[in-house]
Scaffold this active site. Structure first.
Site, PDB file in Angstrom:
ATOM      1  N   LYS A  43       0.815  -1.211   0.022  1.00  0.00           N
ATOM      2  CA  LYS A  43       0.025   0.009   0.037  1.00  0.00           C
ATOM      3  C   LYS A  43       0.690   1.215   0.074  1.00  0.00           C
ATOM      4  O   LYS A  43       0.354   2.174  -0.452  1.00  0.00           O
ATOM      5  CB  LYS A  43      -0.781  -0.072   1.373  1.00  0.00           C
ATOM      6  CG  LYS A  43      -1.744  -1.380   1.386  1.00  0.00           C
ATOM      7  CD  LYS A  43      -2.524  -0.863   2.797  1.00  0.00           C
ATOM      8  CE  LYS A  43      -3.148  -2.219   3.286  1.00  0.00           C
ATOM      9  NZ  LYS A  43      -3.618  -2.144   4.910  1.00  0.00           N
ATOM     10  N   ASP A 103      14.139  -0.434   1.421  1.00  0.00           N
ATOM     11  CA  ASP A 103      14.844  -0.664   2.796  1.00  0.00           C
ATOM     12  C   ASP A 103      15.985  -1.843   2.561  1.00  0.00           C
ATOM     13  O   ASP A 103      16.913  -1.404   2.048  1.00  0.00           O
ATOM     14  CB  ASP A 103      13.662  -0.816   3.557  1.00  0.00           C
ATOM     15  CG  ASP A 103      14.356  -0.975   5.277  1.00  0.00           C
ATOM     16  OD1 ASP A 103      13.730  -0.456   5.739  1.00  0.00           O
ATOM     17  OD2 ASP A 103      15.432  -1.630   5.206  1.00  0.00           O
TER      18      ASP A 103
HETATM   19  C1  PRP Z   1       7.277  -1.547   2.900  1.00  0.00           C
HETATM   20  C2  PRP Z   1       7.360  -0.684   1.630  1.00  0.00           C
HETATM   21  C3  PRP Z   1       8.135  -1.175   0.505  1.00  0.00           C
HETATM   22  C4  PRP Z   1       8.973  -2.281   1.380  1.00  0.00           C
HETATM   23  C5  PRP Z   1      10.245  -1.969   1.654  1.00  0.00           C
HETATM   24  O1  PRP Z   1       6.090  -2.341   2.454  1.00  0.00           O
HETATM   25  O2  PRP Z   1       6.142   0.012   1.085  1.00  0.00           O
HETATM   26  O3  PRP Z   1       7.288  -1.674  -0.194  1.00  0.00           O
HETATM   27  O4  PRP Z   1       8.237  -2.315   2.487  1.00  0.00           O
HETATM   28  O5  PRP Z   1      11.089  -2.853   2.156  1.00  0.00           O
HETATM   29  P1  PRP Z   1      12.127  -3.821   1.688  1.00  0.00           P
HETATM   30  O6  PRP Z   1      13.114  -3.022   0.912  1.00  0.00           O
HETATM   31  O7  PRP Z   1      13.031  -4.009   3.019  1.00  0.00           O
HETATM   32  O8  PRP Z   1      11.756  -4.851   1.016  1.00  0.00           O
HETATM   33  P2  PRP Z   1       5.321  -3.216   3.282  1.00  0.00           P
HETATM   34  O9  PRP Z   1       5.824  -4.603   3.166  1.00  0.00           O
HETATM   35  O10 PRP Z   1       5.341  -2.886   4.986  1.00  0.00           O
HETATM   36  O11 PRP Z   1       3.843  -3.048   2.886  1.00  0.00           O
HETATM   37  P3  PRP Z   1       2.995  -1.704   2.839  1.00  0.00           P
HETATM   38  O12 PRP Z   1       3.309  -1.056   1.570  1.00  0.00           O
HETATM   39  O13 PRP Z   1       1.583  -2.367   2.745  1.00  0.00           O
HETATM   40  O14 PRP Z   1       3.184  -0.869   4.033  1.00  0.00           O
END
Ligand code: PRP
Length: 175
Positions: A43, A103
Site C-alpha cells: 500500500k 529498505d
Molecule cells: C514496505 C514498503 C516497501 C517495502 C520496502 O512495504 O512500502 O514496499 O516495505 O522494504 P524492503 O526494501 O525491505 O523490502 P510493506 O511490506 O510494509 O507493505 P505496505 O506497502 O503495505 O506498507
C-alpha cells in the site's frame, strides 16, 4: 489511552513536493513519445503515486500490485507475499515501478524480477526514499527522491503497523 510513539520530522511536505516535481521532470523528459505503464507497490506507494502522476503530463497507464514482507513487524521478514498481482499485460510496455521506500531492497528486487520475466520493452524504478545502509540485495534506482538514514520512517503513505500513512510529512519514529 492510545499509545503515541514520539516522532520527529525528517522530510517536510514542501521538500516532498519539490522532489516530486524534480522526479516528474526527469521522468517526463525520458518518456517523451512513450505511453508508460506505472506500477505502484501497495500500500505504501499510493500517496506518492497520486502526486507523481498529476505532474507527469504523459499518456500513461496505471496498475498496482500489493506486496507485503513486514506484517506487523518493524523488520522485513525477508519473504515477499503477493497479495494482489498484476492485471495488465506488460510485454513490450515501458514499465516504471513506483515505490515509497527501498529498505532491504527485497520487495523491489522481487517485483523487478517478476516483471522482467514478462518481457517489458523497458523496466525502471522510481523510489521516493532509499535506505542504502540497509540493502541486503542490490537494487538500482533510476529515479530517487531522498536517501534516508537507518531509522524507522512513517508518513506520506509509509506506515508502522498500518498507522501514520495519512501524515503529509515524513517522520522518524522513536520508541
Ligand atoms: C514496505 C514498503 C516497501 C517495502 C520496502 O512495504 O512500502 O514496499 O516495505 O522494504 P524492503 O526494501 O525491505 O523490502 P510493506 O511490506 O510494509 O507493505 P505496505 O506497502 O503495505 O506498507
Amino acid at each position: 489511552m492510545v499509545f503515541q510513539p514520539q516522532r520527529k520530522i525528517l522530510i517536510s511536505r514542501g521538500e516532498i513536493a519539490k522532489a516530486v516535481d524534480r522526479l516528474a521532470s526527469e521522468i517526463k523528459r525520458d518518456y517523451q513519445g512513450k505511453q508508460p505503464l506505472l506500477i505502484g507497490i501497495l500500500k505504501g506507494s499510493f500517496v506518492f503515486m497520486a502526486d507523481l502522476i498529476r505532474q507527469l503530463d504523459l499518456p500513461l497507464e496505471l496498475d498496482f500490485v500489493r506486496l507485503s514482507s513486514y506484517g506487523a513487524a518493524r523488520e522485513s521478514s525477508g519473504k515477499v507475499r503477493i497479495i494482489q498481482g498484476l492485471n495488465t499485460p506488460i510485454k513490450d510496455r515501458d514499465v516504471l515501478v513506483v515505490e515509497d521506500i527501498v529498505d532491504t531492497g527485497i520487495t523491489t528486487s522481487f517485483l523487478l524480477d517478476y516483471l522482467r520475466k514478462r518481457k517489458p520493452a523497458s523496466l525502471k524504478l522510481c523510489a521516493l526514499t532509499d535506505k542504502p545502509s540497509r540493502h541486503k540485495v542490490p537494487v538500482s534506482i533510476d529515479y530517487l527522491g531522498f536517501t534516508v538514514p537507518d531509522e524507522f520512517i512513517v508518513g506520506y503513505g509509509i506506515d508502522c503497523d498500518e498507522k501514520f500513512r495519512y501524515l503529509p510529512d515524513i517522520y522518524t519514529l522513536e520508541d
